[in-house]
Scaffold this motif. Structure first.
Motif, PDB file in Angstrom:
ATOM      1  N   VAL A 139       0.853  -1.190   0.000  1.00 63.78           N
ATOM      2  CA  VAL A 139       0.000   0.000   0.000  1.00 63.78           C
ATOM      3  C   VAL A 139       0.887   1.237   0.000  1.00 63.78           C
ATOM      4  N   ILE A 140       0.518   2.238  -0.771  1.00 68.16           N
ATOM      5  CA  ILE A 140       1.208   3.511  -0.738  1.00 68.16           C
ATOM      6  C   ILE A 140       0.185   4.599  -0.438  1.00 68.16           C
ATOM      7  N   GLY A 141       0.548   5.541   0.410  1.00 73.04           N
ATOM      8  CA  GLY A 141      -0.404   6.578   0.764  1.00 73.04           C
ATOM      9  C   GLY A 141       0.254   7.726   1.501  1.00 73.04           C
ATOM     10  N   GLN A 142      -0.500   8.792   1.637  1.00 68.67           N
ATOM     11  CA  GLN A 142      -0.063   9.953   2.400  1.00 68.67           C
ATOM     12  C   GLN A 142      -0.603   9.839   3.818  1.00 68.67           C
ATOM     13  N   VAL A 143       0.274  10.110   4.788  1.00 71.19           N
ATOM     14  CA  VAL A 143      -0.103   9.976   6.190  1.00 71.19           C
ATOM     15  C   VAL A 143      -0.797  11.243   6.669  1.00 71.19           C
ATOM     16  N   CYS A 164      -2.768   6.134  12.673  1.00 71.10           N
ATOM     17  CA  CYS A 164      -2.808   7.262  11.749  1.00 71.10           C
ATOM     18  C   CYS A 164      -3.863   6.981  10.691  1.00 71.10           C
ATOM     19  N   VAL A 165      -4.016   7.917   9.783  1.00 72.42           N
ATOM     20  CA  VAL A 165      -4.913   7.760   8.637  1.00 72.42           C
ATOM     21  C   VAL A 165      -4.058   7.821   7.381  1.00 72.42           C
ATOM     22  N   LEU A 166      -4.338   6.915   6.447  1.00 72.90           N
ATOM     23  CA  LEU A 166      -3.618   6.852   5.180  1.00 72.90           C
ATOM     24  C   LEU A 166      -4.585   7.188   4.056  1.00 72.90           C
ATOM     25  N   ARG A 167      -4.166   8.054   3.114  1.00 76.86           N
ATOM     26  CA  ARG A 167      -5.057   8.366   1.982  1.00 76.86           C
ATOM     27  C   ARG A 167      -4.304   8.218   0.675  1.00 76.86           C
ATOM     28  N   ASP A 168      -5.070   7.950  -0.404  1.00 73.36           N
ATOM     29  CA  ASP A 168      -4.464   7.814  -1.725  1.00 73.36           C
ATOM     30  C   ASP A 168      -4.818   9.017  -2.584  1.00 73.36           C
ATOM     31  N   ILE A 169      -4.491   8.956  -3.886  1.00 69.86           N
ATOM     32  CA  ILE A 169      -4.676  10.110  -4.775  1.00 69.86           C
ATOM     33  C   ILE A 169      -6.150  10.382  -5.054  1.00 69.86           C
ATOM     34  N   ASN A 170      -7.020   9.414  -4.772  1.00 65.26           N
ATOM     35  CA  ASN A 170      -8.464   9.623  -4.934  1.00 65.26           C
ATOM     36  C   ASN A 170      -9.121  10.058  -3.631  1.00 65.26           C
ATOM     37  N   ASP A 171      -8.309  10.403  -2.677  1.00 58.39           N
ATOM     38  CA  ASP A 171      -8.746  10.842  -1.356  1.00 58.39           C
ATOM     39  C   ASP A 171      -9.524   9.759  -0.619  1.00 58.39           C
ATOM     40  N   GLN A 172      -9.274   8.492  -0.975  1.00 60.13           N
ATOM     41  CA  GLN A 172      -9.815   7.380  -0.197  1.00 60.13           C
ATOM     42  C   GLN A 172      -8.939   7.204   1.035  1.00 60.13           C
ATOM     43  N   GLN A 185       9.532   4.858  13.714  1.00 60.67           N
ATOM     44  CA  GLN A 185       9.942   5.352  12.395  1.00 60.67           C
ATOM     45  C   GLN A 185       8.991   6.430  11.889  1.00 60.67           C
ATOM     46  N   LEU A 186       7.709   6.117  11.931  1.00 57.58           N
ATOM     47  CA  LEU A 186       6.717   7.025  11.366  1.00 57.58           C
ATOM     48  C   LEU A 186       6.605   8.302  12.207  1.00 57.58           C
ATOM     49  N   TYR A 187       6.694   8.132  13.491  1.00 56.85           N
ATOM     50  CA  TYR A 187       6.542   9.305  14.348  1.00 56.85           C
ATOM     51  C   TYR A 187       7.679  10.298  14.124  1.00 56.85           C
ATOM     52  N   GLU A 188       8.871   9.780  13.836  1.00 57.35           N
ATOM     53  CA  GLU A 188      10.018  10.647  13.610  1.00 57.35           C
ATOM     54  C   GLU A 188       9.967  11.313  12.247  1.00 57.35           C
ATOM     55  N   ALA A 189       9.350  10.680  11.272  1.00 60.38           N
ATOM     56  CA  ALA A 189       9.324  11.249   9.922  1.00 60.38           C
ATOM     57  C   ALA A 189       7.992  10.922   9.268  1.00 60.38           C
ATOM     58  N   CYS A 190       6.976  11.718   9.521  1.00 61.16           N
ATOM     59  CA  CYS A 190       5.645  11.490   8.969  1.00 61.16           C
ATOM     60  C   CYS A 190       5.582  12.111   7.583  1.00 61.16           C
ATOM     61  N   SER A 191       5.460  11.283   6.578  1.00 62.92           N
ATOM     62  CA  SER A 191       5.414  11.791   5.202  1.00 62.92           C
ATOM     63  C   SER A 191       4.886  10.690   4.307  1.00 62.92           C
ATOM     64  N   ASP A 192       5.127  10.831   2.979  1.00 60.61           N
ATOM     65  CA  ASP A 192       4.679   9.812   2.027  1.00 60.61           C
ATOM     66  C   ASP A 192       5.329   8.492   2.392  1.00 60.61           C
ATOM     67  N   MET A 193       4.577   7.395   2.240  1.00 59.87           N
ATOM     68  CA  MET A 193       5.098   6.124   2.708  1.00 59.87           C
ATOM     69  C   MET A 193       4.457   4.961   1.985  1.00 59.87           C
ATOM     70  N   GLN A 194       5.118   3.833   2.032  1.00 60.28           N
ATOM     71  CA  GLN A 194       4.563   2.560   1.583  1.00 60.28           C
ATOM     72  C   GLN A 194       4.628   1.633   2.780  1.00 60.28           C
ATOM     73  N   VAL A 195       3.513   0.974   3.147  1.00 62.76           N
ATOM     74  CA  VAL A 195       3.511   0.176   4.363  1.00 62.76           C
ATOM     75  C   VAL A 195       2.725  -1.111   4.187  1.00 62.76           C
ATOM     76  N   ILE A 226      -1.901  18.128   5.649  1.00 59.92           N
ATOM     77  CA  ILE A 226      -0.613  17.852   6.259  1.00 59.92           C
ATOM     78  C   ILE A 226      -0.777  16.806   7.354  1.00 59.92           C
ATOM     79  N   VAL A 227       0.377  16.331   7.800  1.00 60.75           N
ATOM     80  CA  VAL A 227       0.364  15.327   8.859  1.00 60.75           C
ATOM     81  C   VAL A 227       0.054  15.957  10.198  1.00 60.75           C
TER      82      VAL A 227
END
Length: 500
Positions: A139-143, A164-172, A185-195, A226-227
């Motif tokens: 899965v890839i999404g914005q946090v 957290c909440v993850l969203r894709d380019i369709n705002d799902q 990891q995520l707490y230190e650098a919240c950004s685009d991610m694949q998980v 934003i995160v």
């Protein structure tokens, strides 16, 4: 890219041999511990066609192989075992898993493909709820909306958790929960991610550099989001087998549909017709003469021995040593059906020898070669197709929880009257007027009659040509199909017991 003829595709590897040669990229690796198998190292491998497969290394081989199999590098793998992929968390959709061992040869690979081989799943597909929960996904999404890290009790231990909440380019959007190191990891650098999320089998990449991530960033909505942060004596064993036989005969006959829909671990008595042979598995393996456990060729010791030995050098993983005495054993995977459904069953040596009139050693005529053409099956084994048998099969945890569709046969009754219409113009013939019970209590270890003799008691000459033993008699057709039918008579109820 053209593949040399010496290399197999990952999509083609099957359990019928171990002398595979593939070139793969190590996508991911992790170590884990289980009560059943102890410490293991697991990997996800991919070939240049994008096919991914799970691979495993046992504890005793981790030290050597972990240094050779580095994430991100391409390698050539030779000589490894292939087994079914099972379990609650399967990192690839392949039905098979690679087993790397002391015999596995790892060398450098000439190709270099900088691809992460992602198989991204849209968030909407996850929300639809149609995915198989046994398989891990990419899965890839914005946090968005990251919570504070919490420490919660899990099975008596304190563990860190982050939501957290993850969203894709369709705002799902979908809720996401990360544990332990992934939470940090995520707490230190919240950004685009694949998980992906399943204990140490997971892999979290923050700000990945790949085509998929670049396309994802471009497609994100520009909305400013934003995160936010023991052993028995012989007589006792015979009595035990007799008691098991009596218990089997008392079971009510069930259908294939019944065993496929069973929700408890139990054994079923079924009457089915063999419709084919699953050639992915071959029809035999070589077992240790002492413990009957499956053995593999020790190619390294063979290569280091001068002069090179004429006979193969074998290694038994259970005895933890090289062994000299080995024997071919049946391991048949049959496609069967009744009026309700179709399924697959597996018969190990002592059970299979109850329905095949010759031993696996006799059919191989002294050969110690691995299967190269899985379609080359002896006529004595092929003749099972079209016949009907009563089997005692077991429904286990792997069928109920993991969806395994192959059932182990514990006993077989041979003796339902089968009609042979092969000649096309002759009278119907009852193939077998008696009955035989063969019982097997093996798991991966099998107990069997170790004699490899012909019907008249003579030992087959090892100089006989293997092909001639399995060739088709003159005037017959290999494509001619048997049309067995069941006589409208009661099945014969005479029984004999063979104790291995």
């Amino acid at each position: 890219m053209t593949i040399g003829c010496a290399f197999a595709k990952l999509s083609d590897v099957r359990p019928f041999k171990t002398t595979w040669k593939v070139r793969v990229k190590v996508i991911h690796s992790w170590r884990q511990y289980s009560g059943m198998s102890g410490e293991t190292m697991d990997l996800v491998l991919a070939d240049e066609h994008g096919t991914k497969m799970h691979a495993g290394i046992k504890k005793k081989d981790i030290g050597r192989l972990s240094k050779l199999l580095v994430v991100g590098e391409w390698k050539v793998l030779e000589n490894f075992q292939v087994s079914p992929a099972t379990g609650l968390f399967r990192p690839t959709p392949s039905n098979w898993k690679i087993g790397l061992s002391m015999n596995t040869i790892v060398t450098t690979c000439s190709i270099k493909v900088d691809d992460m081989f992602l198989s991204l799943v849209p968030i909407q597909t996850i929300l639809d709820g149609d995915l198989n929960h046994n398989f891990l996904i990419d899965v890839i999404g914005q946090v968005l909306d990251v919570s504070e890290i919490k420490t919660v009790p899990v099975l008596g231990r304190e563990k860190r958790k982050l939501e957290c909440v993850l969203r894709d380019i369709n705002d799902q959007r979908i809720n996401c929960c990360l544990w332990a190191g992934y939470a940090d990891q995520l707490y230190e650098a919240c950004s685009d991610m694949q998980v992906t999320n399943a204990f140490d089998a997971s892999k979290l990449i923050i700000n990945p550099i790949c085509e998929e991530a670049d396309a994802f960033r471009i497609g994100l909505p520009d909305d400013g989001a934003i995160v936010v942060i023991q052993e028995d004596d012989e007589e006792a064993e015979k009595q035990r087998i007799k008691e098991q036989e009596d218990a089997w005969l008392a079971l009510e006959m069930k259908s294939v549909y019944d065993i496929q829909n069973a929700t408890e671990i139990e054994k079923f008595r079924i009457s089915v017709k063999v419709t084919g042979i699953d050639t992915d598995w071959g029809w035999y393996y070589f077992g240790c003469g002492k413990c009957q456990f499956r053995v593999t060729k020790d190619l390294k010791k063979e290569g280091a021995t001068k002069p090179r030995p004429k006979a193969p050098v074998w290694y038994c993983d259970r005895c933890k040593s090289n062994v000299k005495t080995v024997e071919a054993k049946f391991k048949l995977h049959l496609l069967v059906e009744d009026d309700s459904a179709k399924t697959k069953v597996m018969l190990l040596d002592s059970v299979a020898y109850g329905i095949v009139d010759k031993t696996a050693s006799f059919l191989l005529n002294g050969s110690y070669d691995e299967i190269q053409d899985p379609e080359l099956i002896p006529d004595d084994v092929k003749s099972l197709v079209g016949k009907s048998f009563e089997f005692l099969v077991g429904v286990e945890k792997e069928h109920i929880v993991y969806g395994n569709d192959t059932y182990k046969v514990h006993k077989v009754k041979k003796g339902l009257l089968i009609l042979d219409t092969e000649s096309g113009d002759g009278p119907f013939t009852a193939i077998d007027n008696g009955s035989t019970i063969a019982s097997g209590e093996e798991l991966s270890v099998v107990k069997s009659n170790s004699q490899s003799i012909s019907d008249d008691g003579s030992t087959p000459s090892p100089k006989r040509d293997f092909e001639s033993m399995h060739g088709v008699p003159a005037g017959s057709s290999t494509s001619k199909k048997h049309c067995p039918k069941q006589l409208p008579t009661e099945p014969v109820e005479s029984w004999s017991i063979r104790v291995d």
